[in-house]
Design a protein around this motif. Structure first.
Motif, PDB file in Angstrom:
ATOM      1  N   GLU A 244       0.840  -1.214   0.000  1.00  0.00           N
ATOM      2  CA  GLU A 244       0.000   0.000   0.000  1.00  0.00           C
ATOM      3  C   GLU A 244       0.869   1.256   0.000  1.00  0.00           C
ATOM      4  OE1 GLU A 244      -2.611  -0.276   3.340  1.00  0.00           O
ATOM      5  OE2 GLU A 244      -3.844  -1.832   2.442  1.00  0.00           O
TER       6      GLU A 244
ATOM      7  N   GLY B 145      -9.341  13.888  -4.629  1.00  0.00           N
ATOM      8  CA  GLY B 145     -10.588  13.220  -4.239  1.00  0.00           C
ATOM      9  C   GLY B 145     -10.362  11.885  -3.570  1.00  0.00           C
ATOM     10  N   GLU B 146     -11.456  11.303  -3.108  1.00  0.00           N
ATOM     11  CA  GLU B 146     -11.419   9.997  -2.451  1.00  0.00           C
ATOM     12  C   GLU B 146     -12.453   9.101  -3.109  1.00  0.00           C
ATOM     13  OE1 GLU B 146     -11.086  10.409   2.238  1.00  0.00           O
ATOM     14  OE2 GLU B 146     -12.436  11.905   1.394  1.00  0.00           O
ATOM     15  N   VAL B 147     -12.112   7.833  -3.309  1.00  0.00           N
ATOM     16  CA  VAL B 147     -13.049   6.881  -3.927  1.00  0.00           C
ATOM     17  C   VAL B 147     -12.969   5.542  -3.200  1.00  0.00           C
ATOM     18  CG1 VAL B 147     -13.494   5.517  -6.023  1.00  0.00           C
ATOM     19  CG2 VAL B 147     -12.990   7.949  -6.239  1.00  0.00           C
ATOM     20  N   ILE B 148     -14.106   4.888  -3.062  1.00  0.00           N
ATOM     21  CA  ILE B 148     -14.151   3.503  -2.583  1.00  0.00           C
ATOM     22  C   ILE B 148     -14.742   2.653  -3.702  1.00  0.00           C
ATOM     23  CG2 ILE B 148     -15.334   1.887  -1.022  1.00  0.00           C
ATOM     24  CD1 ILE B 148     -15.231   4.099   1.127  1.00  0.00           C
TER      25      ILE B 148
ATOM     26  N   ARG C  96     -15.633  -1.575  -4.763  1.00  0.00           N
ATOM     27  CA  ARG C  96     -15.678  -2.957  -4.301  1.00  0.00           C
ATOM     28  C   ARG C  96     -15.910  -3.889  -5.480  1.00  0.00           C
ATOM     29  NH1 ARG C  96     -19.984  -3.154   0.264  1.00  0.00           N
ATOM     30  NH2 ARG C  96     -21.094  -1.714  -1.085  1.00  0.00           N
TER      31      ARG C  96
ATOM     32  N   PHE D 209     -12.214  -4.518  -0.982  1.00  0.00           N
ATOM     33  CA  PHE D 209     -12.546  -3.100  -0.755  1.00  0.00           C
ATOM     34  C   PHE D 209     -11.299  -2.283  -1.077  1.00  0.00           C
ATOM     35  CE2 PHE D 209     -12.073   0.450   2.189  1.00  0.00           C
ATOM     36  CZ  PHE D 209     -13.324   1.019   2.313  1.00  0.00           C
TER      37      PHE D 209
ATOM     38  N   TYR E  59      -9.832   1.619  -1.212  1.00  0.00           N
ATOM     39  CA  TYR E  59     -10.008   3.046  -0.923  1.00  0.00           C
ATOM     40  C   TYR E  59      -8.792   3.764  -1.494  1.00  0.00           C
ATOM     41  CZ  TYR E  59      -9.517   7.365   1.803  1.00  0.00           C
ATOM     42  OH  TYR E  59      -9.334   8.681   2.181  1.00  0.00           O
TER      43      TYR E  59
ATOM     44  N   LYS F   6      -7.042   7.787  -2.152  1.00  0.00           N
ATOM     45  CA  LYS F   6      -7.145   9.225  -1.880  1.00  0.00           C
ATOM     46  C   LYS F   6      -6.054   9.935  -2.660  1.00  0.00           C
ATOM     47  CE  LYS F   6      -7.150  12.662   1.814  1.00  0.00           C
ATOM     48  NZ  LYS F   6      -5.968  13.456   1.520  1.00  0.00           N
TER      49      LYS F   6
ATOM     50  N   ARG G 121      -2.931   7.818  -0.638  1.00  0.00           N
ATOM     51  CA  ARG G 121      -3.206   6.645   0.189  1.00  0.00           C
ATOM     52  C   ARG G 121      -3.965   5.618  -0.633  1.00  0.00           C
ATOM     53  NH1 ARG G 121      -2.983   2.726   3.463  1.00  0.00           N
ATOM     54  NH2 ARG G 121      -4.177   2.592   5.398  1.00  0.00           N
TER      55      ARG G 121
ATOM     56  N   ARG H 255      -5.753   1.905   0.291  1.00  0.00           N
ATOM     57  CA  ARG H 255      -6.069   0.973   1.382  1.00  0.00           C
ATOM     58  C   ARG H 255      -6.853  -0.183   0.781  1.00  0.00           C
ATOM     59  NH1 ARG H 255      -6.900  -2.303   5.408  1.00  0.00           N
ATOM     60  NH2 ARG H 255      -8.851  -2.188   6.528  1.00  0.00           N
TER      61      ARG H 255
ATOM     62  N   ARG I 231      -8.850  -3.693   1.740  1.00  0.00           N
ATOM     63  CA  ARG I 231      -9.361  -4.676   2.715  1.00  0.00           C
ATOM     64  C   ARG I 231      -9.717  -5.927   1.905  1.00  0.00           C
ATOM     65  NH1 ARG I 231     -14.412  -5.842   4.204  1.00  0.00           N
ATOM     66  NH2 ARG I 231     -14.255  -6.691   2.138  1.00  0.00           N
TER      67      ARG I 231
ATOM     68  N   MET J 223     -16.610   9.168  -5.510  1.00  0.00           N
ATOM     69  CA  MET J 223     -16.355  10.045  -4.365  1.00  0.00           C
ATOM     70  C   MET J 223     -17.126   9.527  -3.154  1.00  0.00           C
ATOM     71  SD  MET J 223     -14.270  12.036  -5.725  1.00  0.00           S
ATOM     72  CE  MET J 223     -13.753  12.072  -7.425  1.00  0.00           C
ATOM     73  N   ILE J 224     -16.588   9.717  -1.982  1.00  0.00           N
ATOM     74  CA  ILE J 224     -17.266   9.153  -0.820  1.00  0.00           C
ATOM     75  C   ILE J 224     -17.877  10.255   0.051  1.00  0.00           C
ATOM     76  CG2 ILE J 224     -15.680   7.197  -0.817  1.00  0.00           C
ATOM     77  CD1 ILE J 224     -14.508   8.278   1.800  1.00  0.00           C
TER      78      ILE J 224
ATOM     79  N   THR K  15     -10.317   2.557   7.907  1.00  0.00           N
ATOM     80  CA  THR K  15      -9.174   2.973   7.096  1.00  0.00           C
ATOM     81  C   THR K  15      -8.444   4.082   7.828  1.00  0.00           C
ATOM     82  OG1 THR K  15     -10.399   2.459   5.079  1.00  0.00           O
ATOM     83  CG2 THR K  15      -8.500   3.924   4.833  1.00  0.00           C
TER      84      THR K  15
END
Lengths: 363, 125
Positions: free
Chosen positions: A49, A294-297, A299, A308, A310, A312, A321, A323, A325, B1-2, B30
């Motif tokens: 990671e 931005g941030e995105v998740i 699955r 999962f 994540y 950023k 970042r 991440r 799971r 986007m979350i 996280t």
């Protein structure tokens, strides 16, 4: 009179005949019964990671492809989908179908690999060989279509890097007919064999509520009657394909085995559907060299369950970042719940019942 | 986007209990480092919909564990404790740094706040 404690502590792993990868369990047993189990990992932890700080977002595709040798294409797919959502690009339709084809081929070979290991764990060596012999066909298909047997690296941000032409698609479907015949033979054994039932029926029972609240995923969850399958959210081309999550309700090792067997037939069907519905066209689009903030998740349903991702970004070529799971990490809580109360002889079967992937967990 | 809402550290257990009581399953936590603080994002799911909340934690602050509400949180909280150096209190099982790391393992490179603190020769070490 001095009475010695009835409890003993037995180490299971990190090197154990049924484990292809290192995991250590400290088992507290009372006679032959396990009363407590404590895991430890980290024997092959790679810290992948953190590489997002050194590798740009395109190079990272190859890093995540190497997290696992069994579901590598789905790691690449999950990562690429996350970055594509962050950038706001829609990949070509053909690429979405191709992603389904390679992902489902991975699911089949992963389940067959697991099935062989389970058979090996309870000493059914012929079944182990049958299972892995069928799996070889899938590996041949991967090699022919992607150029490699294990880490196929087909996903790129913006689509895929290889196409499957009409002639190759026809050959692939012919090969899958042979795989299907082999699977029918395997299914017959699973449904009728005394040894398999003795070692799996009623072993490691996980109730529907426990599976759900322990955060179980994949066949571990669906074997307990919970119809959750990330593919039904419609990512890639799954939204255009006809399928339902495979569910069994008994919640034991046998139910999880049946889920995986039925999922292999389902995967063959999904490959056929994807190839038949795949439109002509481009297989990837060009991507700008810098990421937006931005941030995105995301699955994705891997063979062992939902992975999962994540990510950023604060802009530029590198992510801040990443991440991950992994499904095995999600299923470990269920394993820790199943182990107490089992007999020592069933521990290898219980460890394998969640289809643990330590290289994923040690990302 | 979350979508994620910020809550205070002492509200974590109340929030987790709300999700538990409303039939959400635990997905993961996280951990990130932002401006010398830890940011922990808690993710739950019900019917494929994700819900997130996050907290900002000072390096010396202890974070209440939700592992007695969601047992599944036990492993990820131990992982964050070992790899990032965040301290969790009331863990269902505290592996005391031995889940991923070993007794003689070096400090995790992800624990950069702790590494910087040591580099500065903090007297509290």
């Amino acid at each position: 009179m001095i009475r010695m404690s009835d409890k003993s502590t037995i180490p299971f792993g990190p090197q154990h005949p049924v484990l292809p990868e290192p995991i250590h369990l400290k088992l507290v047993v009372e006679d032959e019964k396990v009363v407590e189990a404590y895991p430890s990992f980290g024997f092959v932890h790679r810290g992948l990671e953190m590489l997002v700080q050194k590798k740009d977002f395109n190079q990272m595709v190859y890093v995540v492809d190497h997290i696992c040798g069994i579901c590598s294409a789905m790691h690449g797919q999950a990562y690429c989908q996350a970055v594509e959502e962050l950038i706001g690009i829609d990949v070509p339709e053909r690429a979405k179908y191709l992603r389904v084809v390679w992902a489902e081929l991975h699911r089949i070979h992963s389940h067959l690999l697991w099935f062989g290991l389970l058979a090996d764990a309870f000493g059914f060596e012929n079944l182990f060989m049958l299972s892995w012999r069928i799996r070889e066909k899938i590996m041949d298909i991967l090699e022919a279509t992607a150029g490699n047997r294990v880490i196929i690296s087909v996903n790129i941000v913006g689509g895929v890097r290889r196409d499957i032409d009409t002639e190759q698609a026809k050959w692939l479907l012919d090969e899958l007919k042979e795989v299907e015949e082999g699977l029918k033979e395997l299914e017959k054994i699973v449904k009728n064999n005394y040894t398999i039932k003795q070692r799996t029926v009623g072993i490691g029972v996980l109730s529907k509520d426990d599976a759900y609240m322990f955060g179980a995923v994949g066949p571990t969850l669906r074997g307990s009657g919970v119809p959750i399958d990330m593919r039904t959210t419609g990512y890639a081309a799954y939204g255009n394909l006809d399928f339902e999550p495979v569910v069994e309700t008994d919640g034991d090792t046998y139910a999880r085995t049946i889920v995986r067997v039925r999922e292999m037939f389902q995967s063959i069907d999904l490959v056929k559907q994807a190839i038949n519905k795949m439109p002509e066209g481009e297989i990837n689009v060009k991507v700008k060299p810098n990421l937006p903030a931005g941030e995105v998740i995301t699955r994705v349903e891997q063979p062992r369950g939902e992975v999962f991702y994540y990510i950023k970004s604060s802009g530029g070529k590198n992510l801040d970042r990443l991440r991950i799971r992994t499904p095995t990490f999600a299923n470990l809580a269920s394993l820790l719940h199943m182990l107490p109360g089992s007999t020592l002889a069933d521990v290898p079967v219980l460890v394998l019942t969640i289809d643990p992937c330590i290289s994923c967990t040690e990302r | 986007m979350i979508n994620s809402r910020e809550v205070k550290v002492d509200e974590i257990e109340k929030e987790a209990k709300y999700y538990y009581d409303n039939g959400y399953r635990f997905v993961t936590e996280t951990c990130l480092e932002e401006d010398g603080k830890f940011k922990i994002i808690y993710t739950f799911e019900r019917e494929y919909e994700l819900e997130n909340f996050h907290v900002y934690v000072n390096p010396a602050e202890e974070v209440p564990s939700i592992s007695k509400i969601y047992f599944a949180a036990l492993l990820v909280e131990n992982e964050i404790q070992e790899l990032f150096g965040v301290k969790f209190k009331n863990l269902a099982i505290d592996f005391e740094g031995l889940l991923f790391l070993g007794e003689y393992s070096p400090i995790s490179p992800q624990a950069s706040i702790e590494i910087m603190r040591r580099d500065k020769g903090d007297k509290n070490e």
